[in-house]
Enzyme design. Sequence first.
Site, PDB file in Angstrom:
ATOM      1  N   LYS A 138       0.807  -1.219   0.000  1.00 34.85           N
ATOM      2  CA  LYS A 138       0.000   0.000   0.000  1.00 34.85           C
ATOM      3  C   LYS A 138       0.844   1.275   0.000  1.00 34.85           C
ATOM      4  CE  LYS A 138      -0.968  -0.566   4.972  1.00 34.85           C
ATOM      5  NZ  LYS A 138      -0.611  -2.002   5.052  1.00 34.85           N
ATOM      6  N   THR A 139       2.001   1.259   0.675  1.00 38.73           N
ATOM      7  CA  THR A 139       2.833   2.468   0.675  1.00 38.73           C
ATOM      8  C   THR A 139       3.337   2.766  -0.733  1.00 38.73           C
ATOM      9  OG1 THR A 139       3.531   2.053   2.949  1.00 38.73           O
ATOM     10  CG2 THR A 139       4.875   3.566   1.654  1.00 38.73           C
ATOM     11  N   GLU A 199      -2.667   6.470   2.377  1.00 43.42           N
ATOM     12  CA  GLU A 199      -2.350   5.085   2.686  1.00 43.42           C
ATOM     13  C   GLU A 199      -3.258   4.667   3.841  1.00 43.42           C
ATOM     14  OE1 GLU A 199       1.368   2.411   4.403  1.00 43.42           O
ATOM     15  OE2 GLU A 199       1.726   4.434   3.628  1.00 43.42           O
TER      16      GLU A 199
END
Length: 913
Positions: free
Chosen positions: A544-545, A591
Site C-alpha cells: 500500500k505504501t 495510505e
Amino acid sequence: MPDARPVSVLLAGGGTAGHVNPLLAVADELRRRYPDATLTVLGTAEGLEARLVPLAGLPLAVVPRVPLPRRPSLDLLRLPARLRAAVTAAGRAIDESDAQVVVGFGGYVATPAYLAARRRGVPVVIHEQNARPGLANRLGARWARAVAVTFPATNLRGAVVTGLPLRAPVAALVAHRAKDAAGTRARAAEALGLDPALPTLLVTGGSLGAASINAALAGAAGDLLAAGVQVLHLTGRDKSGPVVAARDALELDREVVSRYHVREYLDEMHLGLACADLVLGRAGAGTVCEVAALGLPAVYVPLPIGNGEQRRNAEPVVAAGGALLVDDADLDAAWVAAHLPALLVGSQSAQARARMAAAAASVGVPDASGRVVRLIEAQLPQREPAAPATHAAPAPASTSAVSPRPAVSPSPVEPVEPAEQPAVAGPVPVTELGRVHLVGVGGAGMSAVALLLAARGLVVSGSDASDGPALPGLRDAGVTVSVGHDAALVDGVDTLVVSSAVRESNPELAAARAAGLRVLHRSEALASLMADREGVAVAGAHGKTTTSAMIATGLLAAGADPSFAIGGTVLTADGPVGGGRQGDGPAFVAEADESDGSFLAYGPLVSVVTNVEPDHLDHYGTREAFEAAFVEFAGRIRTGGLLVACVDDDGARRLVERVRAGLEARGVEVRTYGRSAQADVRVGESAPRDGGWAFDLTALGAAETPDGAAAQVGTTTITLALPGAHNALNAAAAWAVLVRLGVPGPEAAAALGHFRGTGRRFEERGTAGGVRVVDDYAHHPTEVAALLRAARSVAGEGRVLALFQPHLFSRTRTFADEFGAAFDLADVVVVTDVYAAREDPDPAVTGALVVDRVPTPGRATFVPDRIDAARAIADAARPGDLLLTIGAGDVTALAPTILERLASRADDGGVSS
C-alpha cells in the site's frame, strides 16, 4: 434489481433486561438510520419486553414461552409440541411483517425465531451479550449469517466482537460527558440531591440488589464517610432497611451522615453513573459494558452462583487495568475500608482513578449499536442508491471496542452485497477541530497528518518520546513540537490525535480523557482532511505504501497538484517529498492502515486493495474477520466511485466476488488488475529496459473518465525505476486510479515513470568494499519473498544477503514457517531479535523461530543483538554482493554500521572475492 421495499427487521429477544435493553438500543439505531423502516419485536406476554417494548413505541408479536430444558424432565417430553407452536407464531410474525432479516438477542423467544427464519430462508443475525453464550444463541449461531458478541472470549462460530448496544440514556450520557463532563456531573448531582464537589461512590447489586454487597458497605459506612466519601447506595427492592439502620446508628455529625444516600432502586441509572467517580457492583454484562463505555473505574464482585459468566464478563476490563475484581466471599467491611477510600480521597487517588478510567475506556464500546446495525445492513436486500451519509465521527479505534475488530462479519461462504454506502458516521469537519495536539508526532504517518493540519491553517502541536528526523521539518512548518510526554501539553487543546501505538497509559491521552476532550485516531483526522476531496484510499497487507506513492507521484507528474498522506518519504526525479503534502487539486491520496481496523474511518471515491492476505491476526483473530474488514472497507466507497483490486490475490478475488453486485448496483465500478487472464488491467512480464524495468499493460473493457469519455487504451508500456514483479502490479493499480481521476491512459503510463520509490522501499544506502547496501521495510513473508526475488534480478552474478529484524511477536509466531520459506531465497541470512513495537515482550518468541524454519541448513543464523548482527552480515559479504537490511523496526538505522564495517574490512584487505 434494487429492492424498493422499506427496510423490515424482526428483533427477537426478551425475558430479562440483558436481552431487552440491547434489542431496544439496536432498534433505536435502526430507526435513526431508516425512519421508514418496519421494526417488529418478537417476545412473550410474561417477560420484561411486554412492558418495555410498547413503551418504546414498537409493535410486539407474542409467542409462547418455551424454556429449553437443561436436563431430562417432563418438560423435555412437552418440548416438541410447545416448540412447534412457538415456531408457527414466529413464522407468522416474519410473514406478516415481511421481515428481510431476523435479529436475535437470546432468551426463550430466540430459538423459535431462528428456526422459523431458517425455514423461510430469511437471514439471521445474532447478538450474544454474555461471555458464556446461552443455549438459544449457541443453536442459532450454527447457521446465522453474522454473529455479534460483547466479549472476545465468547465461543460462538464466526463471532465478531461488537460490544453491548447501550441503552439510549447511557449512550446519550457518553456523548454528554465527551462534550461537557463537569457540567453533566453537576446537573446529574442536582437532580439526585448529591454534592458534585465530593468524591462519589456508586454501589449497586443490580435491580434485585445483593445482600453481601449491602452488608459489606453498611459495615464500612463510617470509614467511608469519615474519609470524606459521598455514597449513593442502591440496595435493591425491600433491602434498604439494614443499610439505613447501620447508617443512622453511626456516631458522626448528622451532616456527614447525610452524605450516605440510600435508595432501593434508581429508574434514572444514568444519573447515578454521571455522578460516580467509582462504581462497586455485580459484573452483569450490562453493568460492565456501560461502566466501561463511560470510562468509569470500577470494583466488580461477580455473582458467586451460576456458571461463572460474571467473572468472565469483567475479565477484559480487569486485565486492562480499568477495574478491580473481588470474590464475593472476600468482600467485607474490612476490605471496603482498606481499599476504597484510597481510590476516592487523597493526593494520589485522582491519578489512580484517571489511569483506571483510561484503561476502562480503552476496552469500552460506545458505538456497539452501530456496529450491530452494520451487520444487519450487510444482510438487507439491495436497495436504491442513497446519498453519502454525513453524521458525526465514529469512535476512535483505540477506544471503541473491547477488542477492536471489524464491525462487519459476513458469512465466509456466502457473497455479501453492500447495497448502499453504510449510513455510518462521517468525519469531523476540519474547521471544527480547533487546536490539535498529536501524540507520537515524529512517526511517519503522524508527522504527515501534522503537516497537513498545519497547512490547513490550524494551530498544531505534538510530542514524541525522543528527537527524530521528522521533528525539524515539523517545526519549520509551524508545528510546536515537544520531546517527552507530559499531561500539561494538552492544556488548551481541543482535539487530541493518536495512533494505535499510543497506549491509554500515555499521560497526555489520559489527561485528555479525563478532561473530556475530543480524541481522534490518526485515520479519523485524515478522514477529516480528505472529506471535501476526491479521496483515494489504498489498503492491503502489503504494497500500500508503494502503490499510494505511485498514485501521488503520477498525479504530481500529470500536473494535478494532489494532497497526500503516505507512511514514508516519496522519492521523485526532483528529490524526496515528505509523506504529507497539501495541494490545491481535487485529489487526496491516503495510505489506509488495516492493521487495527482504522481504515474503516474513510469514505473515499476510490479504494485500492492490493491484497487481502491474512496479517495482523493479533487484532483480528481469524482470516474470516480480517477479510470481513475489507468487505466493509469496500462498502464505504462513495456512490459513483471505483474499487481497484488485485485479482491475483486469493483474498482480494474473494472480496470482489462478495461485493461486486452490491457496489455496481449503486454505481461503483469494480476494476481488477493482475497477471491473471481474468484481470481487467493485465500486467505482462517485466524486464530491464533503458536503465529501468519495463512491462506491458493491457486494459480490457472501457474505464470511464469523470466526463464519461472512454479511456480504453489497449496495450501501453510502463517503465519503472524499480525492479520487481510486485512493483509492476502496484503500478497497474496506480494506472487504473490515475485514469479514473482524469489522467489519459498514455499520460498516466508516462507519469508513473517519474516514480523513484519511497523511503525504506529498496532504498539505496550506499556501497562499500564492492558491496551494495539496500534498505527495505518488508515485514510480511510475502513482501520478503517479493523483495528477495527482485534483489536476485538486480544482484546479477553476486549473492543476496539479508539482515532481518522480525516485527511484532505475534506476527513472528504466526508466520514463522512462511518467513523461513521466504528467506530460503537468499544466500546468507542473519536474523536479530524481535522488534516489539506496540506489543509486550514474549520470551517464547525470538528471531530463532525464523532461523529454525529456513529449509536449507546453515543458510540462516540467529544473532540477537542488532549491532552484533549488523557486523556479522557485513563480515559475510564479499565484492559484488547485494546486502539488504529488512524489517519495519529500527533495523534501518544499521546501514551506517554495516557500511562502516565493510569499508574498514576493505581497507584492511578483509573483503575479498
